[in-house]
Write a protein that holds these residues in place. Structure first.
Motif, PDB file in Angstrom:
ATOM      1  N   ASP A 190      40.827  40.842  38.225  1.00  0.00           N
ATOM      2  CA  ASP A 190      39.706  39.938  37.986  1.00  0.00           C
ATOM      3  C   ASP A 190      39.473  39.895  36.483  1.00  0.00           C
ATOM      4  OD1 ASP A 190      37.146  38.818  37.517  1.00  0.00           O
ATOM      5  OD2 ASP A 190      36.463  39.447  39.503  1.00  0.00           O
ATOM      6  N   PRO A 191      39.735  38.751  35.843  1.00  0.00           N
ATOM      7  CA  PRO A 191      39.622  38.679  34.382  1.00  0.00           C
ATOM      8  C   PRO A 191      38.197  38.899  33.874  1.00  0.00           C
ATOM      9  CG  PRO A 191      40.113  36.507  35.312  1.00  0.00           C
ATOM     10  CD  PRO A 191      40.162  37.494  36.430  1.00  0.00           C
ATOM     11  N   GLU A 192      37.187  38.646  34.704  1.00  0.00           N
ATOM     12  CA  GLU A 192      35.804  38.820  34.263  1.00  0.00           C
ATOM     13  C   GLU A 192      35.345  40.270  34.313  1.00  0.00           C
ATOM     14  OE1 GLU A 192      33.120  36.151  36.210  1.00  0.00           O
ATOM     15  OE2 GLU A 192      34.427  34.429  35.876  1.00  0.00           O
ATOM     16  N   THR A 193      35.743  41.000  35.348  1.00  0.00           N
ATOM     17  CA  THR A 193      35.264  42.382  35.513  1.00  0.00           C
ATOM     18  C   THR A 193      36.301  43.431  35.139  1.00  0.00           C
ATOM     19  OG1 THR A 193      36.023  42.567  37.803  1.00  0.00           O
ATOM     20  CG2 THR A 193      33.806  41.642  37.439  1.00  0.00           C
ATOM     21  N   GLU A 225      38.331  44.562  37.231  1.00  0.00           N
ATOM     22  CA  GLU A 225      38.642  45.272  38.463  1.00  0.00           C
ATOM     23  C   GLU A 225      39.795  44.578  39.185  1.00  0.00           C
ATOM     24  OE1 GLU A 225      35.128  45.876  40.794  1.00  0.00           O
ATOM     25  OE2 GLU A 225      34.217  47.153  39.278  1.00  0.00           O
ATOM     26  N   TRP A 226      40.236  45.185  40.293  1.00  0.00           N
ATOM     27  CA  TRP A 226      41.366  44.674  41.056  1.00  0.00           C
ATOM     28  C   TRP A 226      40.919  44.263  42.451  1.00  0.00           C
ATOM     29  CZ3 TRP A 226      46.208  43.961  39.097  1.00  0.00           C
ATOM     30  CH2 TRP A 226      46.430  44.494  37.831  1.00  0.00           C
ATOM     31  N   ALA A 227      41.225  43.036  42.817  1.00  0.00           N
ATOM     32  CA  ALA A 227      41.036  42.573  44.190  1.00  0.00           C
ATOM     33  C   ALA A 227      42.333  42.872  44.929  1.00  0.00           C
ATOM     34  CB  ALA A 227      40.745  41.076  44.216  1.00  0.00           C
ATOM     35  N   ILE A 228      42.236  43.162  46.221  1.00  0.00           N
ATOM     36  CA  ILE A 228      43.431  43.461  47.009  1.00  0.00           C
ATOM     37  C   ILE A 228      43.208  42.975  48.431  1.00  0.00           C
ATOM     38  CG2 ILE A 228      42.646  45.811  47.545  1.00  0.00           C
ATOM     39  CD1 ILE A 228      45.652  46.661  47.299  1.00  0.00           C
ATOM     40  N   TRP A 229      44.250  42.424  49.036  1.00  0.00           N
ATOM     41  CA  TRP A 229      44.155  41.987  50.427  1.00  0.00           C
ATOM     42  C   TRP A 229      45.498  42.068  51.103  1.00  0.00           C
ATOM     43  CZ3 TRP A 229      44.169  38.619  46.387  1.00  0.00           C
ATOM     44  CH2 TRP A 229      45.096  37.588  46.400  1.00  0.00           C
ATOM     45  N   GLY A 274      38.871  47.518  43.757  1.00  0.00           N
ATOM     46  CA  GLY A 274      38.729  48.802  43.094  1.00  0.00           C
ATOM     47  C   GLY A 274      38.720  48.630  41.598  1.00  0.00           C
ATOM     48  N   GLU A 275      38.205  49.629  40.901  1.00  0.00           N
ATOM     49  CA  GLU A 275      38.173  49.577  39.440  1.00  0.00           C
ATOM     50  C   GLU A 275      39.568  49.716  38.846  1.00  0.00           C
ATOM     51  OE1 GLU A 275      35.307  52.197  37.697  1.00  0.00           O
ATOM     52  OE2 GLU A 275      33.680  51.450  38.963  1.00  0.00           O
ATOM     53  N   THR A 276      40.455  50.438  39.559  1.00  0.00           N
ATOM     54  CA  THR A 276      41.843  50.604  39.125  1.00  0.00           C
ATOM     55  C   THR A 276      42.758  50.163  40.263  1.00  0.00           C
ATOM     56  OG1 THR A 276      42.035  52.851  39.987  1.00  0.00           O
ATOM     57  CG2 THR A 276      41.216  52.620  37.712  1.00  0.00           C
ATOM     58  N   GLN A 277      44.042  49.990  39.941  1.00  0.00           N
ATOM     59  CA  GLN A 277      45.001  49.659  40.992  1.00  0.00           C
ATOM     60  C   GLN A 277      45.041  50.756  42.045  1.00  0.00           C
ATOM     61  OE1 GLN A 277      48.928  48.529  39.639  1.00  0.00           O
ATOM     62  NE2 GLN A 277      48.087  47.371  37.916  1.00  0.00           N
TER      63      GLN A 277
END
Length: 67
Positions: free
Chosen positions: A10-13, A15-19, A30-33
């Motif tokens: 997420d370029p704004e935060t 953090e990492w989105a995952i699905w 999560g904050e990290t991978q």
């Protein structure tokens, strides 16, 4: 059991989105991978837990096999 997951920053935060594409609606972050991967493991486990089903009188439970 192995599941394909997609990690996206997420370029704004930062953090990492995952699905998991094979499990609709199974998403996490999560904050990290590493944290995102830990969180999606838990999300997949919860997604795959069977729900308690209330059956009507006379209903039959069975299984089917695909290919």
């Amino acid at each position: 059991m192995k599941w394909r997951v997609i990690l996206e920053p997420d370029p704004e935060t930062g953090e990492w989105a995952i699905w998991c594409p094979e499990l609709p609606g199974c998403v996490s972050a999560g904050e990290t991978q590493e944290e995102a991967l830990e969180n999606i493991r838990e999300a997949i486990e919860l997604y795959l837990e069977p729900d308690t089903i209330q059956l009507a009188p006379g209903a039959i439970t069975t299984e089917v096999t695909l290919g």
